[in-house]
Design a protein around this motif. Sequence first.
Motif, PDB file in Angstrom:
ATOM      1  N   HIS A 289       0.811  -1.215   0.000  1.00 31.31           N
ATOM      2  CA  HIS A 289       0.000   0.000   0.000  1.00 31.31           C
ATOM      3  C   HIS A 289       0.846   1.267   0.000  1.00 31.31           C
ATOM      4  O   HIS A 289       0.322   2.361  -0.221  1.00 31.31           O
ATOM      5  CB  HIS A 289      -0.950   0.006   1.201  1.00 31.31           C
TER       6      HIS A 289
ATOM      7  N   THR B 144      -5.672  -4.707  -0.936  1.00 33.49           N
ATOM      8  CA  THR B 144      -6.959  -4.934  -1.616  1.00 33.49           C
ATOM      9  C   THR B 144      -7.402  -6.367  -1.367  1.00 33.49           C
ATOM     10  O   THR B 144      -8.507  -6.614  -0.923  1.00 33.49           O
ATOM     11  CB  THR B 144      -6.910  -4.633  -3.119  1.00 33.49           C
TER      12      THR B 144
ATOM     13  N   THR C  91      -4.357  -0.608  -6.404  1.00 34.80           N
ATOM     14  CA  THR C  91      -5.534  -0.249  -7.182  1.00 34.80           C
ATOM     15  C   THR C  91      -5.097   0.049  -8.609  1.00 34.80           C
ATOM     16  O   THR C  91      -3.923   0.387  -8.867  1.00 34.80           O
ATOM     17  CB  THR C  91      -6.254   0.999  -6.630  1.00 34.80           C
TER      18      THR C  91
ATOM     19  N   TYR D 113      -7.591  -6.463  -9.219  1.00 32.29           N
ATOM     20  CA  TYR D 113      -8.450  -5.487  -8.548  1.00 32.29           C
ATOM     21  C   TYR D 113      -9.901  -5.670  -8.986  1.00 32.29           C
ATOM     22  O   TYR D 113     -10.822  -5.749  -8.152  1.00 32.29           O
ATOM     23  CB  TYR D 113      -7.973  -4.077  -8.862  1.00 32.29           C
TER      24      TYR D 113
ATOM     25  N   ARG E 103      -7.105  -6.008   4.164  1.00 30.66           N
ATOM     26  CA  ARG E 103      -7.350  -5.562   2.794  1.00 30.66           C
ATOM     27  C   ARG E 103      -7.000  -4.097   2.554  1.00 30.66           C
ATOM     28  O   ARG E 103      -6.810  -3.689   1.409  1.00 30.66           O
ATOM     29  CB  ARG E 103      -8.807  -5.822   2.389  1.00 30.66           C
TER      30      ARG E 103
END
Length: 401
Positions: free
Chosen positions: A81, A179, A106, A365, A175
């Motif tokens: 992330h 994700t 993402t 994603y 998550r």
Amino acid sequence: MTGVGTPDLRLGVVGLGMRSDLAELAHRPGAGSRVTVVCDRDPRRLAGARDRFGPDIVATDDHRALTGLDLDAVFVLSPDHTHEQIGVDLLGAGLPIFVEKPLAITTEGCDRLLSAARASGAGLYVGHNMRHMPVITAMRDLIVSGAIGEVKAIWCRHFVGNGGDFYFKDWHADRRNTTGLLLQKGAHDLDVIHWLAGGYTRRVTGMGGLVVYGRISDRRVPGGELMIEWLDPENNWPPLSQTGLNPVVDVEDLSMVHMQLDNGVYASYEQCHFTPDYWRNYTVIGTGGRLENFGDGGDGTVVKVWNRRGDYRPEADLVIPIKTPEGTHGGADPLLVEEFLGFVRDGRRTLTSPVAAREAVATGYAATVSLRDGSRPVDIAPVPDDLAEYFAAGQRKDIDR
């Protein structure tokens, strides 16, 4: 090409966790490259950096400090992330970067990184090491040679035998940081599927759930240890006997996705984190045959090709033994690092691709969105043409636009 009198590339490293072994492979003082700056938020890891990279190493807990130092490139090996913002900051400062897969968590984050690389002209490289794994390159070579005709379908089953230890005891299980594992872990295989198929996914449907590890109530707050410190494949079995899971566990441990690619190929990917064995199996079906790998590294790994009709027969028409060289990830990691260093020094073409890395994330994603929304089909937009052209041309700013 390095040689006598060639100065070492000066390398920075952001993230001294499990994948920082890549930085050790690149640390070759006097032989072409050396790590001169490290960054990590854990003071214990920073304290150990001098033992790993030498007494003159510069250590910091803020990646932005690297933008003011005299560096030729930076390895971004921090948790998933963080890739997006760290990468944008470093690229904005004109620093070429190696980003460990996945590129971001993402599709939007990936596109932001691609745009930042083009805007700055700094090189962007993504660590999809499976493109250097001998079993994968053997399958790719067979396909390109026409051994099974025109590819029409690819199936991949991924048995993640150490999943409970690898992904459910730290940040991976949350998550917000990944994700989901269909993206985090699956990015490798989704990239390989695209590479073998010669196309990118444009529609997906996903299905899956947290079916085993969500039943385990023994949790603990991670204390900064690395996975290797708690990994115990002999005793953490069966899966429901696992202890010490992350306080937040909300990613799927069983997932699958169906894919429709832009060139008419159909594909599927299945991932399970509580199997007794740990390997991945690809089946590729073409207009003139089928190939399949048995094992994905180590002794006994082969790729088999069937071209004649008949009932079940384990004896294939062609068997390709796979020799696995030394080095982590089936000998792929040393090749990955060598490719990145050549990319930085000479602008060499690479087997890896930032656009392909984005497409792998976009597929994972969208599939995760689908499986969490009743398996509704989700369409994936391609990379904008101007970005695709820029990276296809080798990240040169002088291409026509």
